[in-house]
Write a protein that holds these residues in place. Structure first.
Motif, PDB file in Angstrom:
ATOM      1  N   LYS A  26       0.418  -1.232  -0.272  1.00 12.30           N
ATOM      2  CA  LYS A  26       0.188  -0.360   0.181  1.00 12.30           C
ATOM      3  C   LYS A  26       0.865   1.515  -0.031  1.00 12.30           C
ATOM      4  CE  LYS A  26      -3.744   0.324   2.303  1.00 12.30           C
ATOM      5  NZ  LYS A  26      -4.759  -0.041   2.814  1.00 12.30           N
ATOM      6  N   LEU A  27       0.832   2.232  -0.479  1.00 13.85           N
ATOM      7  CA  LEU A  27       1.129   3.082  -0.913  1.00 13.85           C
ATOM      8  C   LEU A  27       0.736   4.643  -0.424  1.00 13.85           C
ATOM      9  CD1 LEU A  27       2.966   3.167  -3.865  1.00 13.85           C
ATOM     10  CD2 LEU A  27       4.084   2.315  -1.250  1.00 13.85           C
ATOM     11  N   GLU A  28       0.821   5.794  -0.461  1.00 14.03           N
ATOM     12  CA  GLU A  28       0.045   6.966  -0.579  1.00 14.03           C
ATOM     13  C   GLU A  28       1.118   7.669  -1.703  1.00 14.03           C
ATOM     14  OE1 GLU A  28      -2.508   8.048   1.683  1.00 14.03           O
ATOM     15  OE2 GLU A  28      -2.493   6.063   2.886  1.00 14.03           O
ATOM     16  N   LEU A  29      -0.278   7.875  -2.582  1.00 14.94           N
ATOM     17  CA  LEU A  29       0.009   9.138  -3.848  1.00 14.94           C
ATOM     18  C   LEU A  29       0.152  10.333  -3.265  1.00 14.94           C
ATOM     19  CD1 LEU A  29      -0.761   6.369  -6.642  1.00 14.94           C
ATOM     20  CD2 LEU A  29       2.009   6.920  -5.522  1.00 14.94           C
ATOM     21  N   ARG A  30       0.317  11.730  -3.802  1.00 13.30           N
ATOM     22  CA  ARG A  30       0.751  12.373  -3.688  1.00 13.30           C
ATOM     23  C   ARG A  30       0.660  13.445  -4.952  1.00 13.30           C
ATOM     24  NH1 ARG A  30      -1.466  11.645   0.418  1.00 13.30           N
ATOM     25  NH2 ARG A  30      -0.652  11.919   2.898  1.00 13.30           N
ATOM     26  N   TYR A  31       0.133  14.300  -5.358  1.00 16.54           N
ATOM     27  CA  TYR A  31      -0.225  15.111  -6.676  1.00 16.54           C
ATOM     28  C   TYR A  31       0.083  16.282  -6.874  1.00 16.54           C
ATOM     29  CZ  TYR A  31      -1.246  10.694  -8.229  1.00 16.54           C
ATOM     30  OH  TYR A  31      -1.081   8.658  -7.933  1.00 16.54           O
ATOM     31  N   ALA A  47       3.812  10.494 -18.394  1.00 12.29           N
ATOM     32  CA  ALA A  47       4.565  10.243 -19.508  1.00 12.29           C
ATOM     33  C   ALA A  47       5.876  10.097 -19.057  1.00 12.29           C
ATOM     34  CB  ALA A  47       4.505  11.112 -21.214  1.00 12.29           C
ATOM     35  N   GLU A  48       7.135   8.278 -19.885  1.00  7.46           N
ATOM     36  CA  GLU A  48       8.174   8.544 -20.452  1.00  7.46           C
ATOM     37  C   GLU A  48       8.691  10.512 -20.865  1.00  7.46           C
ATOM     38  OE1 GLU A  48      11.407   6.891 -18.604  1.00  7.46           O
ATOM     39  OE2 GLU A  48       9.465   6.507 -17.821  1.00  7.46           O
ATOM     40  N   GLY A  49       9.644  10.300 -20.235  1.00  7.31           N
ATOM     41  CA  GLY A  49      10.431  11.726 -20.911  1.00  7.31           C
ATOM     42  C   GLY A  49      10.245  13.160 -20.113  1.00  7.31           C
ATOM     43  N   ARG A  50       9.195  13.218 -19.748  1.00  9.32           N
ATOM     44  CA  ARG A  50       8.415  14.403 -19.826  1.00  9.32           C
ATOM     45  C   ARG A  50       8.961  14.660 -18.453  1.00  9.32           C
ATOM     46  NH1 ARG A  50       1.876  16.114 -20.524  1.00  9.32           N
ATOM     47  NH2 ARG A  50       2.495  18.332 -19.815  1.00  9.32           N
ATOM     48  N   ALA A  51       8.925  16.142 -17.736  1.00 14.79           N
ATOM     49  CA  ALA A  51       9.738  17.085 -17.568  1.00 14.79           C
ATOM     50  C   ALA A  51       9.258  16.337 -15.968  1.00 14.79           C
ATOM     51  CB  ALA A  51       9.769  18.372 -16.893  1.00 14.79           C
ATOM     52  N   LEU A  52       9.158  15.599 -15.039  1.00 14.76           N
ATOM     53  CA  LEU A  52       9.098  15.621 -13.494  1.00 14.76           C
ATOM     54  C   LEU A  52       9.579  15.624 -12.661  1.00 14.76           C
ATOM     55  CD1 LEU A  52       5.299  15.214 -12.917  1.00 14.76           C
ATOM     56  CD2 LEU A  52       6.251  12.498 -13.505  1.00 14.76           C
ATOM     57  N   VAL A  64       4.846   8.180  -1.944  1.00 18.59           N
ATOM     58  CA  VAL A  64       5.966   9.148  -3.016  1.00 18.59           C
ATOM     59  C   VAL A  64       4.313  10.174  -4.051  1.00 18.59           C
ATOM     60  CG1 VAL A  64       5.791   8.573  -5.320  1.00 18.59           C
ATOM     61  CG2 VAL A  64       5.882   6.539  -3.899  1.00 18.59           C
ATOM     62  N   ALA A  65       5.041  11.408  -4.605  1.00 16.95           N
ATOM     63  CA  ALA A  65       4.465  12.334  -4.942  1.00 16.95           C
ATOM     64  C   ALA A  65       5.625  13.170  -5.307  1.00 16.95           C
ATOM     65  CB  ALA A  65       5.328  13.558  -3.790  1.00 16.95           C
ATOM     66  N   PHE A  66       4.203  13.368  -7.127  1.00 14.41           N
ATOM     67  CA  PHE A  66       4.565  14.135  -8.555  1.00 14.41           C
ATOM     68  C   PHE A  66       4.575  15.702  -8.262  1.00 14.41           C
ATOM     69  CE2 PHE A  66       3.844   9.740  -8.523  1.00 14.41           C
ATOM     70  CZ  PHE A  66       4.895   8.406  -9.065  1.00 14.41           C
ATOM     71  N   PHE A  67       5.732  16.327  -8.975  1.00 13.18           N
ATOM     72  CA  PHE A  67       5.576  17.929  -9.431  1.00 13.18           C
ATOM     73  C   PHE A  67       6.088  17.991 -10.431  1.00 13.18           C
ATOM     74  CE2 PHE A  67       7.093  16.225  -5.821  1.00 13.18           C
ATOM     75  CZ  PHE A  67       9.766  16.813  -6.067  1.00 13.18           C
TER      76      PHE A  67
END
Length: 85
Positions: A2-7, A50-55, A76-79
């Motif tokens: 189980k993971l907590e994802l944040r955007y 997408a792969e290669g997208r600045a993230l 895990v956070a993505f921004f």
């Protein structure tokens, strides 16, 4: 596992959500695996992550790369590369 994802910022806006708790399938072991798994949802998920997208990515509040290994309960956070207040 189980993971907590944040955007955050434009990622949050594109995906229409700021957070979720997920149970990932067996074989998902790294931050990069999570990103690929989320892309498989298609639509905005595939485009935004997408792969290669600045993230930028973080695991448990620490900047990370795709190879960072995960354990149960990780956040895990993505921004985007630049995030304002």
């Amino acid at each position: 596992m189980k993971l907590e994802l944040r955007y955050f910022a434009s990622v949050r806006e594109a995906l229409g959500t700021s957070q979720e708790t997920v149970e990932v399938p067996d074989g998902i072991a790294t931050v990069g695996d999570v990103r690929a798994w989320l892309r498989a949802r298609g639509g905005a998920w595939a485009e935004t992550l997408a792969e290669g997208r600045a993230l930028r990515m973080a695991c448990n509040h620490t900047m990370t790369d795709a190879g960072t290994r995960l354990t149960d309960g990780c956040e895990v956070a993505f921004f985007p590369p630049v995030t304002g207040g």
